[in-house]
Motif scaffolding. Structure first.
Motif, PDB file in Angstrom:
ATOM      1  N   ASP A   1     -14.842  -4.388   2.207  1.00  0.00           N
ATOM      2  CA  ASP A   1     -15.996  -3.725   2.832  1.00  0.00           C
ATOM      3  C   ASP A   1     -16.478  -2.513   2.037  1.00  0.00           C
ATOM      4  O   ASP A   1     -16.825  -1.481   2.617  1.00  0.00           O
ATOM      5  CB  ASP A   1     -15.661  -3.315   4.266  1.00  0.00           C
ATOM      6  N   GLY A   2     -16.479  -2.611   0.696  1.00  0.00           N
ATOM      7  CA  GLY A   2     -16.969  -1.533  -0.146  1.00  0.00           C
ATOM      8  C   GLY A   2     -15.989  -0.399  -0.371  1.00  0.00           C
ATOM      9  O   GLY A   2     -16.343   0.642  -0.916  1.00  0.00           O
ATOM     10  N   PHE A   3     -14.737  -0.575   0.060  1.00  0.00           N
ATOM     11  CA  PHE A   3     -13.718   0.450  -0.119  1.00  0.00           C
ATOM     12  C   PHE A   3     -12.620  -0.066  -1.051  1.00  0.00           C
ATOM     13  O   PHE A   3     -12.106  -1.177  -0.876  1.00  0.00           O
ATOM     14  CB  PHE A   3     -13.075   0.844   1.216  1.00  0.00           C
ATOM     15  N   LEU A   4     -12.266   0.759  -2.014  1.00  0.00           N
ATOM     16  CA  LEU A   4     -11.167   0.463  -2.927  1.00  0.00           C
ATOM     17  C   LEU A   4      -9.925   1.152  -2.403  1.00  0.00           C
ATOM     18  O   LEU A   4      -9.960   2.344  -2.072  1.00  0.00           O
ATOM     19  CB  LEU A   4     -11.500   0.997  -4.333  1.00  0.00           C
ATOM     20  N   GLU A   5      -8.831   0.410  -2.290  1.00  0.00           N
ATOM     21  CA  GLU A   5      -7.558   1.001  -1.873  1.00  0.00           C
ATOM     22  C   GLU A   5      -6.520   0.730  -2.952  1.00  0.00           C
ATOM     23  O   GLU A   5      -6.322  -0.409  -3.371  1.00  0.00           O
ATOM     24  CB  GLU A   5      -7.059   0.439  -0.547  1.00  0.00           C
ATOM     25  N   ILE A   6      -5.876   1.794  -3.389  1.00  0.00           N
ATOM     26  CA  ILE A   6      -4.790   1.693  -4.360  1.00  0.00           C
ATOM     27  C   ILE A   6      -3.527   2.176  -3.664  1.00  0.00           C
ATOM     28  O   ILE A   6      -3.511   3.244  -3.048  1.00  0.00           O
ATOM     29  CB  ILE A   6      -5.099   2.536  -5.616  1.00  0.00           C
ATOM     30  N   ARG A   7      -2.480   1.368  -3.767  1.00  0.00           N
ATOM     31  CA  ARG A   7      -1.197   1.684  -3.119  1.00  0.00           C
ATOM     32  C   ARG A   7      -0.103   1.819  -4.168  1.00  0.00           C
ATOM     33  O   ARG A   7      -0.043   1.044  -5.120  1.00  0.00           O
ATOM     34  CB  ARG A   7      -0.811   0.593  -2.138  1.00  0.00           C
ATOM     35  N   VAL A   8       0.749   2.790  -3.941  1.00  0.00           N
ATOM     36  CA  VAL A   8       1.931   2.964  -4.772  1.00  0.00           C
ATOM     37  C   VAL A   8       3.125   2.990  -3.830  1.00  0.00           C
ATOM     38  O   VAL A   8       3.145   3.768  -2.872  1.00  0.00           O
ATOM     39  CB  VAL A   8       1.873   4.279  -5.591  1.00  0.00           C
ATOM     40  N   GLU A   9       4.084   2.114  -4.082  1.00  0.00           N
ATOM     41  CA  GLU A   9       5.296   2.075  -3.273  1.00  0.00           C
ATOM     42  C   GLU A   9       6.455   2.520  -4.141  1.00  0.00           C
ATOM     43  O   GLU A   9       6.631   2.040  -5.253  1.00  0.00           O
ATOM     44  CB  GLU A   9       5.538   0.663  -2.751  1.00  0.00           C
ATOM     45  N   LEU A  10       7.245   3.495  -3.622  1.00  0.00           N
ATOM     46  CA  LEU A  10       8.382   4.040  -4.357  1.00  0.00           C
ATOM     47  C   LEU A  10       9.612   4.058  -3.473  1.00  0.00           C
ATOM     48  O   LEU A  10       9.514   4.300  -2.269  1.00  0.00           O
ATOM     49  CB  LEU A  10       8.062   5.471  -4.819  1.00  0.00           C
TER      50      LEU A  10
ATOM     51  N   ALA B   1       9.299   4.799   5.377  1.00  0.00           N
ATOM     52  CA  ALA B   1      10.220   4.024   6.208  1.00  0.00           C
ATOM     53  C   ALA B   1      11.410   3.720   5.310  1.00  0.00           C
ATOM     54  O   ALA B   1      12.173   4.615   5.006  1.00  0.00           O
ATOM     55  CB  ALA B   1       9.548   2.771   6.731  1.00  0.00           C
ATOM     56  N   ASP B   2      11.528   2.480   4.862  1.00  0.00           N
ATOM     57  CA  ASP B   2      12.569   2.144   3.900  1.00  0.00           C
ATOM     58  C   ASP B   2      12.122   2.450   2.477  1.00  0.00           C
ATOM     59  O   ASP B   2      12.904   2.414   1.537  1.00  0.00           O
ATOM     60  CB  ASP B   2      12.980   0.677   4.025  1.00  0.00           C
ATOM     61  N   LYS B   3      10.808   2.787   2.308  1.00  0.00           N
ATOM     62  CA  LYS B   3      10.247   3.188   1.020  1.00  0.00           C
ATOM     63  C   LYS B   3       9.080   4.133   1.278  1.00  0.00           C
ATOM     64  O   LYS B   3       8.551   4.198   2.393  1.00  0.00           O
ATOM     65  CB  LYS B   3       9.789   1.970   0.223  1.00  0.00           C
ATOM     66  N   ALA B   4       8.674   4.864   0.276  1.00  0.00           N
ATOM     67  CA  ALA B   4       7.500   5.731   0.380  1.00  0.00           C
ATOM     68  C   ALA B   4       6.278   4.934  -0.063  1.00  0.00           C
ATOM     69  O   ALA B   4       6.329   4.242  -1.072  1.00  0.00           O
ATOM     70  CB  ALA B   4       7.673   6.956  -0.505  1.00  0.00           C
ATOM     71  N   VAL B   5       5.213   5.025   0.706  1.00  0.00           N
ATOM     72  CA  VAL B   5       3.972   4.337   0.368  1.00  0.00           C
ATOM     73  C   VAL B   5       2.862   5.381   0.296  1.00  0.00           C
ATOM     74  O   VAL B   5       2.598   6.079   1.270  1.00  0.00           O
ATOM     75  CB  VAL B   5       3.606   3.255   1.405  1.00  0.00           C
ATOM     76  N   LEU B   6       2.249   5.482  -0.869  1.00  0.00           N
ATOM     77  CA  LEU B   6       1.106   6.356  -1.067  1.00  0.00           C
ATOM     78  C   LEU B   6      -0.128   5.465  -1.111  1.00  0.00           C
ATOM     79  O   LEU B   6      -0.170   4.501  -1.873  1.00  0.00           O
ATOM     80  CB  LEU B   6       1.226   7.114  -2.385  1.00  0.00           C
TER      81      LEU B   6
ATOM     82  N   MET C   1      10.062   4.159 -11.939  1.00  0.00           N
ATOM     83  CA  MET C   1      10.747   4.801 -10.820  1.00  0.00           C
ATOM     84  C   MET C   1      11.271   3.761  -9.824  1.00  0.00           C
ATOM     85  O   MET C   1      11.741   4.103  -8.752  1.00  0.00           O
ATOM     86  CB  MET C   1       9.781   5.766 -10.121  1.00  0.00           C
ATOM     87  N   GLY C   2      11.181   2.477 -10.174  1.00  0.00           N
ATOM     88  CA  GLY C   2      11.673   1.416  -9.302  1.00  0.00           C
ATOM     89  C   GLY C   2      10.687   1.000  -8.230  1.00  0.00           C
ATOM     90  O   GLY C   2      11.060   0.355  -7.250  1.00  0.00           O
ATOM     91  N   GLY C   3       9.423   1.346  -8.399  1.00  0.00           N
ATOM     92  CA  GLY C   3       8.414   1.033  -7.401  1.00  0.00           C
ATOM     93  C   GLY C   3       7.418   0.002  -7.883  1.00  0.00           C
ATOM     94  O   GLY C   3       7.651  -0.716  -8.858  1.00  0.00           O
ATOM     95  N   SER C   4       6.281  -0.043  -7.195  1.00  0.00           N
ATOM     96  CA  SER C   4       5.241  -1.014  -7.532  1.00  0.00           C
ATOM     97  C   SER C   4       3.872  -0.440  -7.158  1.00  0.00           C
ATOM     98  O   SER C   4       3.775   0.562  -6.455  1.00  0.00           O
ATOM     99  CB  SER C   4       5.473  -2.329  -6.798  1.00  0.00           C
ATOM    100  N   THR C   5       2.823  -1.118  -7.630  1.00  0.00           N
ATOM    101  CA  THR C   5       1.461  -0.718  -7.326  1.00  0.00           C
ATOM    102  C   THR C   5       0.680  -1.921  -6.811  1.00  0.00           C
ATOM    103  O   THR C   5       1.040  -3.061  -7.084  1.00  0.00           O
ATOM    104  CB  THR C   5       0.742  -0.160  -8.576  1.00  0.00           C
TER     105      THR C   5
END
Length: 98
Positions: free
Chosen positions: A87-96, A26-31, A77-81
């Protein structure tokens, strides 16, 4: 190395099942990388991006540098993590920035 390569390798090594990968823009990329984990209660999610931290002390093949490198590259790169466990799930996000 781009952050997503390190995250994919980390997911494959440490996942306890299928890995869900999402890419949003959108206004940033989210992985987003999400996978089930064993014993999520023993992980200190606040420390997952710290150098040399490993969530599973029994693993001898992990240096604890992978997520630290991801965080450093994202910041350069100007982003964040971010990370969460639910519920037993690990989620890692990278925003660029796009």
């Amino acid at each position: 190395m781009l952050p997503y390569k390190n995250l994919i390798r980390n997911c494959v090594q440490h996942s306890n099942g299928d890995i869900e990968v999402r890419v949003l823009a959108a206004d940033k990329a989210v992985l987003s990388f999400k996978n089930p984990v064993n014993n999520p209660s023993v992980m200190d999610v606040k420390r997952l991006f710290d150098r040399f931290y490993t969530g599973d002390k029994a693993r001898s093949n992990s240096t604890g540098l992978g997520l630290s490198i991801v965080s450093l590259l994202a910041e350069q790169m100007g982003g964040s993590t971010g990370v969460s466990i639910e519920d037993g799930f690990l989620e890692i996000r990278v925003e660029l920035p796009l």
